[in-house]
Design an enzyme around this catalytic site. Structure first.
Site, PDB file in Angstrom:
ATOM      1  N   ASP A 147     -36.704   8.358-116.472  1.00 13.35           N
ATOM      2  CA  ASP A 147     -37.606   8.660-117.584  1.00 13.35           C
ATOM      3  C   ASP A 147     -39.035   8.930-117.104  1.00 13.35           C
ATOM      4  O   ASP A 147     -39.321   8.900-115.898  1.00 13.35           O
ATOM      5  CB  ASP A 147     -37.561   7.466-118.562  1.00 13.35           C
ATOM      6  CG  ASP A 147     -37.680   7.879-120.016  1.00 13.35           C
ATOM      7  OD1 ASP A 147     -38.220   8.962-120.280  1.00 13.35           O
ATOM      8  OD2 ASP A 147     -37.247   7.094-120.888  1.00 13.35           O
TER       9      ASP A 147
ATOM     10  N   GLU B 297     -37.819  14.039-118.660  1.00 13.23           N
ATOM     11  CA  GLU B 297     -39.253  14.246-118.624  1.00 13.23           C
ATOM     12  C   GLU B 297     -39.714  15.019-119.854  1.00 13.23           C
ATOM     13  O   GLU B 297     -40.879  15.383-119.966  1.00 13.23           O
ATOM     14  CB  GLU B 297     -39.528  14.889-117.250  1.00 13.23           C
ATOM     15  CG  GLU B 297     -40.829  15.474-116.932  1.00 13.23           C
ATOM     16  CD  GLU B 297     -40.964  16.829-117.523  1.00 13.23           C
ATOM     17  OE1 GLU B 297     -42.084  17.339-117.509  1.00 13.23           O
ATOM     18  OE2 GLU B 297     -39.967  17.397-118.040  1.00 13.23           O
TER      19      GLU B 297
ATOM     20  N   GLY C 232     -39.380  17.883-120.960  1.00 14.85           N
ATOM     21  CA  GLY C 232     -39.783  19.293-120.899  1.00 14.85           C
ATOM     22  C   GLY C 232     -41.277  19.500-120.745  1.00 14.85           C
ATOM     23  O   GLY C 232     -41.764  20.635-120.773  1.00 14.85           O
TER      24      GLY C 232
ATOM     25  N   ASN D 249     -43.323  19.223-118.224  1.00 13.03           N
ATOM     26  CA  ASN D 249     -43.760  19.969-117.031  1.00 13.03           C
ATOM     27  C   ASN D 249     -42.773  21.087-116.677  1.00 13.03           C
ATOM     28  O   ASN D 249     -42.650  21.457-115.513  1.00 13.03           O
ATOM     29  CB  ASN D 249     -43.903  19.022-115.837  1.00 13.03           C
ATOM     30  CG  ASN D 249     -45.018  18.019-116.050  1.00 13.03           C
ATOM     31  OD1 ASN D 249     -46.169  18.280-115.772  1.00 13.03           O
ATOM     32  ND2 ASN D 249     -44.656  16.859-116.589  1.00 13.03           N
TER      33      ASN D 249
ATOM     34  N   ASP E  48     -37.559  13.073-127.927  1.00  9.70           N
ATOM     35  CA  ASP E  48     -36.347  12.364-128.368  1.00  9.70           C
ATOM     36  C   ASP E  48     -35.734  12.958-129.637  1.00  9.70           C
ATOM     37  O   ASP E  48     -36.423  13.307-130.585  1.00  9.70           O
ATOM     38  CB  ASP E  48     -36.680  10.887-128.613  1.00  9.70           C
ATOM     39  CG  ASP E  48     -36.889  10.158-127.301  1.00  9.70           C
ATOM     40  OD1 ASP E  48     -36.963  10.816-126.246  1.00  9.70           O
ATOM     41  OD2 ASP E  48     -36.974   8.916-127.333  1.00  9.70           O
TER      42      ASP E  48
HETATM   43  C1  GLA Z   1     -37.513   7.699-123.820  1.00  9.95           C
HETATM   44  C2  GLA Z   1     -36.296   8.604-123.612  1.00  9.95           C
HETATM   45  C3  GLA Z   1     -35.148   8.104-124.471  1.00  9.95           C
HETATM   46  C4  GLA Z   1     -34.812   6.661-124.105  1.00  9.95           C
HETATM   47  C5  GLA Z   1     -36.056   5.791-124.245  1.00  9.95           C
HETATM   48  C6  GLA Z   1     -35.833   4.389-123.709  1.00  9.95           C
HETATM   49  O1  GLA Z   1     -38.009   7.795-125.101  1.00  9.95           O
HETATM   50  O2  GLA Z   1     -36.610   9.930-123.931  1.00  9.95           O
HETATM   51  O3  GLA Z   1     -33.998   8.933-124.317  1.00  9.95           O
HETATM   52  O4  GLA Z   1     -34.338   6.621-122.770  1.00  9.95           O
HETATM   53  O5  GLA Z   1     -37.161   6.341-123.542  1.00  9.95           O
HETATM   54  O6  GLA Z   1     -36.965   3.586-123.821  1.00  9.95           O
END
Ligand code: GLA
Length: 399
Positions: free
Chosen positions: A148, A181, A183, A185, A203
């Site tokens: 992440d 990441e 998107g 970068n 997300d």
């Molecule tokens: C970010 C990611 C998610 C998940 C959460 C966990 O938001 O994009 O897919 O992994 O962290 O905290």
């Protein structure tokens, strides 16, 4: 001049010798299950074992789902030597035992970390511990790492992800590397040699076309997620996929919306990572997630990401070229009402300038309905059908 040539040769040598990802691990988009969308931080070894069991009993494994991925919040603390340990209360048997259990079912074990000092959930991240963490994951038998991008202010993304790529490679254990990441970068421009899949967006959430505002960030519905990145299909292919995020099938949308979501993820050759509670899923959800005709579209060996061919009126037409000259075509009713829809194949000359192939209207293709699992004629005949709101008609043209 001589010095420059020597330096250039050295850097090519370095790239070839050291900077590698494991090849051949994701020739088709990875399929699996991840804890985050449904369970968030409520993860423990009991849940993960039960999910592994359900992967078998529900037919998910037979349908092709392989990876069982524990997302954020499995962590405990680092010890005095810097080694990371799982949370003792929630993972009392330890990660190696859990990995062994997952492997004993013929499945693969995935885990989550973050390029920053802390994960998005505030647990220890891998920054500065990349090699040590990669080694630990390899010892636990990890096969998939989602990595992440929280708490990374001032860090260079290509360099941070390349460091973890090199650390994973150095362990000698083949581990799929999933960049998360969002998107920001443009990973599609640089991550082909770094990872096997990269998130293209923020997300996802379980609504058809909404934006959920969380103050400093938003999560996005299915259609928003799908439309957020334009013109990046050419960056995807065998071994390196655009990832529009884990699926929300079975997490609260209507059956029609779930069906549309799954169809479209397959059209765009997305990794198929289920995000629902597969222990208790309904018959309808199971039928969607295990639809072998639609999965075959996603997993097609040509590995070309599909595209939206048209969006005039209520019904959008999405298309994906497949191996052996077949095509997948998905008619999506985006409107709030049921529509009567017609499509006359003879009136369309569909050319894909990425694969340099076309749906040749001089050829007669057999048309198979991928949700009804039956032939509905051939392309001499117009399609005339009703499509419910937020639902799809998805067909395969068979040459
Ligand atoms: C970010 C990611 C998610 C998940 C959460 C966990 O938001 O994009 O897919 O992994 O962290 O905290």
């Amino acid at each position: 001049m001589k010095k420059i040539i020597v330096l250039a040769l050295l850097s090519i040598f370095y790239t070839i010798t050291f900077a590698q990802k494991f090849e051949g691990l994701a020739l088709t988009p990875p399929m699996g299950w991840n804890s985050w969308n449904n369970f968030g931080c409520n993860v423990d070894e009991k849940l993960i074992r039960a999910i592994a069991d359900s992967m078998i009993t529900s037919g998910m494994k037979s349908a092709g789902y392989q990876y069982v991925v524990i997302d954020d919040c499995w962590h405990g603390e680092r010890d005095s030597l810097g080694f990371i340990h799982p949370n003792k209360e929630r993972f009392p048997s330890g990660m190696k035992a859990l990995g062994d259990y997952i492997h004993s079912k013929g499945l693969k074990f995935g885990i989550y970390s973050c390029a920053g000092n802390k994960t998005c959930g505030g647990h220890p991240g891998s920054r500065g511990y990349e090699y040590q963490d990669a080694l630990t994951y390899a010892q636990w038998g990890v096969d998939f790492l989602k990595y992440d991008w929280c708490n990374t202010a001032g860090i260079n993304a290509p360099a941070a992800y390349a460091t973890m790529r090199d650390a994973l490679f150095a362990t000698g254990r083949p581990i799929v590397f999933s960049l998360c990441e969002w998107g920001e970068n443009k990973p599609w421009e640089w991550a082909k040699d770094v990872g096997h899949l990269w998130r293209t967006t923020g997300d996802i959430t379980h609504c058809f076309d909404c934006q959920e505002d969380h103050g400093t960030w938003s999560s996005w519905g299915i259609m928003k997620t799908l439309e957020m990145r334009k013109d990046i299909r050419r960056f995807a292919g065998p071994g390196h996929w655009n990832d529009p995020d884990m699926m929300e099938v079975g997490n609260g949308m209507s059956v029609q919306e779930d069906r549309a979501h799954f169809s479209l993820w397959s059209i765009v050759a997305a990794p198929l990572i289920a995000g629902n509670d597969i222990r208790t899923m309904s018959k309808e959800t199971k039928e969607i997630l295990t639809n072998s005709d639609v999965i075959a579209v996603d997993q097609d060996s040509l590995g070309v990401q599909g595209f939206r061919y048209s969006n005039d009126g209520d019904v959008e037409v999405w298309i994906k070229p497949l191996s052996r000259g077949d095509w997948a075509v998905c008619f999506l009713n985006r409107s709030e009402k049921s529509v009567k829809f017609e499509f006359d194949w003879s009136k369309h000359n569909i050319y894909d300038d990425l694969s340099k192939t076309s749906i040749d209207n001089k050829i007669i293709y057999q048309v198979r309905d991928l949700w009804k699992h039956k032939s509905i004629g051939d392309t001499k005949k117009k399609i005339v059908t009703d499509i419910s709101s937020h639902d799809v008609l998805m067909v395969r043209l068979v040459k």
